[in-house]
Scaffold this motif. Structure first.
Motif, PDB file in Angstrom:
ATOM      1  N   LEU A  63       0.780  -1.234   0.000  1.00  0.00           N
ATOM      2  CA  LEU A  63       0.000   0.000   0.000  1.00  0.00           C
ATOM      3  C   LEU A  63       0.813   1.286   0.000  1.00  0.00           C
ATOM      4  O   LEU A  63       0.323   2.321  -0.447  1.00  0.00           O
ATOM      5  CB  LEU A  63      -0.922   0.037   1.227  1.00  0.00           C
ATOM      6  N   GLU A 104      -8.074   5.669   3.593  1.00  0.00           N
ATOM      7  CA  GLU A 104      -7.829   4.529   2.709  1.00  0.00           C
ATOM      8  C   GLU A 104      -6.768   3.605   3.295  1.00  0.00           C
ATOM      9  O   GLU A 104      -6.804   2.397   3.080  1.00  0.00           O
ATOM     10  CB  GLU A 104      -7.447   4.996   1.306  1.00  0.00           C
ATOM     11  N   LEU A 105      -5.824   4.174   4.040  1.00  0.00           N
ATOM     12  CA  LEU A 105      -4.819   3.339   4.697  1.00  0.00           C
ATOM     13  C   LEU A 105      -5.482   2.459   5.763  1.00  0.00           C
ATOM     14  O   LEU A 105      -5.181   1.264   5.862  1.00  0.00           O
ATOM     15  CB  LEU A 105      -3.728   4.222   5.312  1.00  0.00           C
ATOM     16  N   ARG A 107      -8.584   1.444   5.773  1.00  0.00           N
ATOM     17  CA  ARG A 107      -9.380   0.417   5.086  1.00  0.00           C
ATOM     18  C   ARG A 107      -8.501  -0.643   4.451  1.00  0.00           C
ATOM     19  O   ARG A 107      -8.800  -1.842   4.504  1.00  0.00           O
ATOM     20  CB  ARG A 107     -10.264   1.066   4.019  1.00  0.00           C
ATOM     21  N   GLY A 108      -7.419  -0.190   3.826  1.00  0.00           N
ATOM     22  CA  GLY A 108      -6.509  -1.127   3.180  1.00  0.00           C
ATOM     23  C   GLY A 108      -5.847  -2.046   4.210  1.00  0.00           C
ATOM     24  O   GLY A 108      -5.695  -3.251   3.990  1.00  0.00           O
ATOM     25  N   GLU A 111      -8.044  -4.792   5.134  1.00  0.00           N
ATOM     26  CA  GLU A 111      -8.066  -5.872   4.142  1.00  0.00           C
ATOM     27  C   GLU A 111      -6.873  -6.809   4.332  1.00  0.00           C
ATOM     28  O   GLU A 111      -6.944  -7.992   4.037  1.00  0.00           O
ATOM     29  CB  GLU A 111      -8.051  -5.306   2.715  1.00  0.00           C
ATOM     30  N   LEU A 112      -5.775  -6.239   4.834  1.00  0.00           N
ATOM     31  CA  LEU A 112      -4.587  -7.057   5.080  1.00  0.00           C
ATOM     32  C   LEU A 112      -4.615  -7.677   6.473  1.00  0.00           C
ATOM     33  O   LEU A 112      -3.625  -8.240   6.921  1.00  0.00           O
ATOM     34  CB  LEU A 112      -3.325  -6.202   4.924  1.00  0.00           C
TER      35      LEU A 112
END
Lengths: 982, 262
Positions: A63, A104-105, A107-108, A111-112
């Protein structure tokens, strides 16, 4: 195992920003040698959970750091400190300012598998050079950090996680009873209500009658609802309009009962075009497009926010006007922007304290517009940029948006029992007092006091709103819709519930962070929110669609039928107001306006000696010169329907008169739309009435020039003026409104929407009263459009329209230092010529067509040559004969060397008379064209030449003889290759 | 002819409708599907014959162009995508879609280890980064199909393609010159920026609008079924869109080439 991390992402190579050296020199710092920029991400775990090295490595690789261009440096702040040696400035957004990268960080990371974290960001600048601490502060404040939304540190900055304060449910009672006028005004000022004494008294007596004190929620609601921004007091006031002769004698007094009704709406009613669907009643004006769709158009201003925070101000300006379009159930399809800035080359030493340099304002505004429009996928296709000293402390940012909606698809009647649903972004302490803030003048200290009125936009959330509302509209899930703009929920909900009454619970409003008091929640102007009235049975389906489009949805309450606004916080009533008082209680202001007519002639001046030299000066004048550096940063192609673009010609760099767009989804027929603008503040300083008729003519003729049907053109008015409570400011505003009426009637063009932005003053100095006219026209045949660049040598050139002795307020007078002169007024029977021109364009007779505006004939000819990289040979003898004296007006200028004949050349070349266009016609069509224009003012001028040279003669006298290369380089402000000579 | 095409829409995608129109004109049956629908299993990649990742700003490009959407592909659709790819079905990434494919390692995809495993991520040796101009730029460019491209369905495109670019991060770069040689050798270069006569842009601005190494505008995978490019062929599918007024050089040719013969 980490707790709070700092991750620094540095580019492997950083060539540095070439603009930086120039910008730092402007600030008086000559020793900055280089600057290396890095991005910083902070991560912290709220849950107490720690992050493993392995997970953080994945996060960086997936990311944060591009393996080809960047390196990541991870520092555990609980153990180590970031490097602080060298000259370092670090800048971070203030808590609560929208930070998409941080979101976004988070949220990303989820996901990880890294959950329960909070992210924040900052930017690091490592500077090289012999720099003192004083220099670093200057660079930080002047270049890297905008105090309104950011803070900086010399050296590593502490992470700025979201603001977390304790939940607040405090509601104040504000006792007004017994206060005298002075105390009432003090209360208004202290709370930034922007209410005047009369309005405060009205509120006082209302609460005296019901024997209680207003709550802060109520008082703030009234202030927002009654603000100039929301209710347009000035345009709805009764005005005593005093006109004086040029020598100061009283001439007439007229009572005007509402400017809006008397001049703007009256014109629309009188013109009575059957294709107008909705004018002045909704968020945007609506006209008919084809048998399936209507078109919506709206232009807004975002001046004060853009003065304080150019990027965020312009960014949210686009966001706001696009929501106006969503608010009439339309799909936004295009944007426009018109910008007015102070001089870009202003020496730093001359910059008044408390304002940003105009170059910094322009850079931020342009980036803000591009960022939002590009990310929404809307082509920014038309606009203008105007420069004037008068915009130094108060720039103007006009943002426009066009939308497409199926006929009859916009419901406007909420029903009792319908739910009040808010969609979109969360609410924070941002943009509070925007409506009242825009109704006050700017001063040196505004940026310190009103920072909360400015916000950065989140175009991706808005994009979700566009998709969601379109889907909900097609499934008929709502009964009314409006955007959350100025005044926030107070305005949107209050307005929607006007006829019914409404009952809402503020604890249902989703918040960005806890700690907001009820009135802050109610007034917050957090961006990207829409309010819908939804029948309860449709809520589940709307929720499904909201989930699909990643849009947050909340149910705040319901519409009632008792005519009351009830706002609760945890069931406790925090506002209870009858809608009747909220919406009709505002006392109608009475205003006084003065207008002193201008002297028809003033000083004589030395005329410049060389028309060619004057032409080059005009082409390089910032308001006329190419805007390619700006426009190329906007996506004008997205949606694939831009048929006439901002640029035209073989090099794709000549100026277009207007844009032609084919809406996506309407390709089954040949109709398209045209968008154009008219604006001329220089002329407004001379004569605001002339500015208004000229702006209408300019917008109108630009639309016709690209192929719009002159009987299918609708207009928008946007007034930006100074403080309207001062009679001289209001006097010029009245004159401009009168011009709007006369113009609209003459062109049979209805106004369908408009907006005024008043109090545009900085430290008591008003901006030049500025009227923007935007036109939306229907192009009947997209295969019969016209562009402005010369097409082919041997073609004939004609001038359509009469040239008059009208240099008053012209660019020529401005550059020649001439005061006075006759301003351009309405041409005779303008519509007849435009209809004839349109018919000629539709039959394919016109090869190119360009309007005459600033700089008159000379600049128009030059621009056609530039676009086509072809030359022209023109004789103006026939115009000189035709130059018409304005009745009863003496010749306004004389030359110092008493060459009366030569002066008429200046008028022929540079007069800015309205109603004029240049036409290029194939030689074989010349006779037909002349027949078509029999009885209309059409003058043959010359021919297009293969030799790239512009030659203008009067009989045997050579007035202008310039190569197209010289024209191009003056206009583009750059050294260009000499290809045009070959 | 029923040739179902999935046009993937993530939050912030915005050229999906144009891509769909281009696919339709080229004879396909496009359907715009939101990534959330795909995640929820309402659709599967295998229901479609072709996948298009259109342009836009997925998730606002907040952490770099295409980065977040690339993460979605790796985390949620890794297996589906591998299966789709293995069946030889065609994939087209335009602009943000191209950035996404590169950053997800799908393009050029010489590796077989596209996955979420943390050891594989450092192997990407090419990227799309900020334009040398330092800002977003919109202008029309000429493209030539690289004759040696593994994507042999491009071969029938016998003319240049003329279409706009509209991006801020379209600068194709590689870690080292050997990477570039390998790309050439493997036939993975699909499109290059050229002038109006088809001569190489040779790095000259604005013919090469973003500073891409070797004028590379688009690449493909070794199997030749996946291509990505920065310019927008979907914005020139009708001669009326051509700013210079010509009839040919349509971007539609690319869609026809991808859809025909399937």
């Amino acid at each position: 195992m980490y707790r709070t991390l700092r991750i620094e992402i540095s580019p492997h190579e950083d060539g540095g920003d070439p603009r930086l050296a120039a910008a730092s020199q402007r600030l008086g710092v000559d020793t900055l040698r280089n600057c290396r920029k890095s991005q910083i991400y902070f991560l912290t775990s709220h849950s107490g959970e720690t992050f493993s090295t392995e997970r953080i490595d994945r996060l960086c690789a997936f990311l944060l750091a591009d393996p080809v261009t960047e390196t990541a440096l991870v520092i555990d702040l609980s153990r180590d400190e970031p490097a602080a040696d060298g000259h370092v400035i670090e800048v971070a957004l203030r808590p609560g300012v929208t930070d998409m990268a941080a979101r976004e960080l988070e949220r990303g990371a989820a996901e990880l598998g890294i959950r329960g974290i909070e992210a924040a960001t900052a930017t690091r600048y490592e500077l090289l050079g012999d720099l003192s601490t004083h220099d670093l502060h200057r660079l930080a404040q002047g270049l890297f950090c905008n105090d309104t939304i950011e803070q900086y540190s010399l050296g590593p900055i502490a992470p700025q996680f979201g603001s977390h304060s304790d939940a607040q449910n405090r509601v104040e009672q504000i006792p007004l009873s017994g206060l005298d006028e002075e105390a009432l005004l003090a209360c208004s000022q202290e709370r930034m209500l922007s209410l005047d004494a009369q309005e405060m008294k009205e509120i006082q007596s209302f609460y005296d009658e019901i024997s209680r004190a207003p709550t802060d929620v109520e008082l703030e609601t009234l202030a927002q609802t009654w603000s100039e921004h929301c209710v347009h007091k000035t345009f709805k006031s009764w005005i005593a309009f005093h006109q004086q002769t040029p020598d100061g004698r009283a001439k007439s007094v007229q009572e005007i009962r509402e400017l809006l009704r008397t001049y703007i709406q009256a014109a629309t009613e009188k013109v009575n075009r059957p294709w107008v669907r909705s004018a002045f009643v909704d968020n945007a004006g609506i006209i008919e497009f084809d048998d399936e769709f209507d078109l919506a158009f709206k232009v807004e201003t975002h001046n004060h926010p853009s003065a304080l925070e150019p990027f965020g101000g312009a960014n949210t300006g686009i966001g706001g006007v696009v929501r106006d379009i969503i608010g009439v159930s339309a799909r936004p399809i295009a944007c426009t922007d018109v910008l007015c800035f102070g001089p870009q080359d202003l020496p730093q030493a001359e910059l008044p304290p408390g304002i940003l340099h105009p170059a910094r304002v322009q850079e931020g505004v342009v980036a803000g517009i591009g960022d939002y429009g590009n990310k929404l996928g809307l082509p920014t296709v038309n606009g203008a940029v105007v420069y004037d000293d008068g915009y130094l402390g108060n720039p103007l940012v006009f943002c426009g948006a066009v939308g497409l909606l199926p006929k009859g698809a916009h419901p406007t009647e909420p029903q009792p029992g319908d739910r009040v649903v808010v969609l979109g972004g969360r609410t924070g302490r941002d943009g509070i007092h925007g409506a009242t803030f825009s109704s006050a003048e700017l001063t040196q200290s505004t940026h310190m006091e009103s920072g909360s009125a400015v916000q950065i936009g989140d175009p991706i959330t808005e994009k979700g709103l566009i998709e969601l509302v379109e889907a909900a509209r097609d499934e008929k899930l709502y009964t009314a819709i409006t955007d959350c703009g100025a005044g926030g929920l107070s305005s949107a909900v209050g307005e929607m519930g006007k006829a019914l009454g409404v009952d809402v619970e503020l604890q249902n409003v989703p918040l960005k962070y806890p700690g907001l008091t009820p009135w802050e929640i109610w007034l917050s102007e957090a961006q990207e929110r829409m309010v819908l009235a939804v029948p309860p049975a449709h809520l589940p389906r709307l929720q499904e669609l909201a989930d699909l489009w990643d849009v947050e949805m909340r149910n705040l309450g319901h519409f009632s039928d008792d005519g009351w606004l009830r706002v609760r916080y945890g069931r406790r009533a925090v506002a209870e107001l009858p809608m009747a008082f909220l919406h009709d209680g505002l006392p109608r202001p009475l205003r006084v306006a003065h207008y002193q007519e201008q002297q028809p002639t003033r000083s004589a001046a030395r005329m410049p000696s060389d028309p060619g030299h004057m032409l080059l000066r005009m082409l390089s004048y910032p308001s006329v010169a190419s805007k390619e550096q700006i426009v190329r940063t906007y996506d004008h192609e997205v949606r694939g329907g831009t048929l006439v673009r901002p640029f035209t010609g073989p090099q794709m760099d000549g100026p277009a008169d207007a844009a032609v767009l084919k809406p996506l989804g309407a390709w089954r027929h040949d109709q398209a739309i045209a968008l154009s603008v008219g604006i001329n503040p220089l002329l407004g300083k001379r004569d605001p009435y002339a500015m208004a008729v000229s702006a209408i003519d300019e917008a109108f003729r630009n639309a016709v020039a690209v192929g719009a049907d002159p009987d299918r053109i609708a207009l928008l008015d946007n007034f930006c003026w100074g403080n309207p409570t001062l009679p001289d400011r209001l006097g010029t505003l009245v004159r401009a409104c009168q011009g709007c009426f006369d113009g609209a009637i003459a062109y049979h063009a209805p106004f369908i929407s408009g907006k005024d932005s008043l109090y545009n003053e900085f430290d008591g100095q008003p901006i030049p009263g500025t009227l923007l006219i935007s036109a939306l026209g229907i192009v009947p045949d997209m295969r019969r459009t016209c562009t402005s660049h010369l097409k082919r040598s041997g073609n004939r050139l004609y001038l359509l329209g009469e040239t008059r002795y009208e240099l008053g307020g012209s660019l020529f007078n401005h550059l020649a230092g001439v005061d006075g002169g006759e301003p351009p007024l309405m041409p005779d029977e303008p519509l007849a010529r435009y209809r004839a021109l349109h018919a000629a364009i539709r039959t394919g007779l016109v090869q190119s067509c360009h309007d005459l505006s600033e700089g008159g004939l000379a600049v128009a000819l030059a621009e056609m040559c530039i676009g086509g990289r072809l030359g022209a040979a023109v004789d103006i003898a026939s115009i000189a004969q035709d130059v018409r004296l304005v009745e009863s007006s003496p010749f306004p200028v004389t030359t110092t060397d008493h060459r009366p004949l030569a002066t008429s050349h200046w008028f022929s070349l540079f007069s800015e008379s309205n109603g004029r266009l240049l036409l290029e016609v194939a030689p074989e069509d010349a006779d037909t064209l002349e027949e078509r224009f029999a009885g209309l003012p059409l003058t043959p001028l010359g021919v297009v030449m293969e030799t790239a040279q512009l030659v203008v003669k009067h009989s045997e006298q050579r007035l202008v003889d310039l190569s197209v290369t010289e024209l191009v380089s003056a206009w583009k402000g750059e050294i260009v290759n000499d290809a045009s000579r070959t | 002819m029923n040739f179902p095409i999935l046009i993937l829409h993530a939050s912030g995608t915005n050229r999906d409708a144009e891509a769909a129109r281009a696919c339709e004109l080229a004879g396909g049956a496009p359907q715009i599907v939101h990534i959330n629908q795909l995640r929820a299993g309402a659709y599967r990649l295998s229901d479609f014959e072709m996948l298009v990742l259109p342009g836009g700003f997925s998730y606002g490009d907040a952490l770099g162009a295409g980065v977040r959407q690339a993460l979605d592909l790796r985390v949620f659709f890794n297996d589906q995508l591998q299966e789709f790819n293995a069946s030889g079905k065609r994939v087209l990434g335009i602009c943000n879609g191209f950035q996404t494919l590169v950053k997800a390692g799908v393009l050029p995809g010489a590796r077989t280890d596209v996955g979420t495993g943390h050891t594989q991520h450092a192997t990407r040796n090419m990227t799309l980064t900020h334009n040398t101009s330092g800002h977003f730029e919109c202008r029309w460019v000429h493209l030539a199909v690289e004759p040696s491209a593994q994507a042999d369905f491009l071969a029938p495109i016998d003319d240049l393609i003329f279409c706009p670019v509209a991006h801020g991060e379209g600068n194709f770069q590689v870690t080292e010159s050997a990477t570039l040689s390998q790309l050439k050798q493997d036939g993975l270069i699909a499109f290059r920026y050229v002038d109006a006569n088809g001569a190489p842009a040779a790095g000259r601005y604005p013919l090469n609008p973003n500073g891409s190494v070797a004028d590379i505008a688009g690449i493909c995978n070794p199997a030749g079924n996946i291509i990505g490019l920065m310019p927008h062929p979907e914005d020139h599918i009708d001669p009326i869109q051509n700013p210079l007024g010509g009839k040919g050089r349509l971007g539609l040719a690319l869609f026809r080439a991808m859809i025909a013969g399937q």
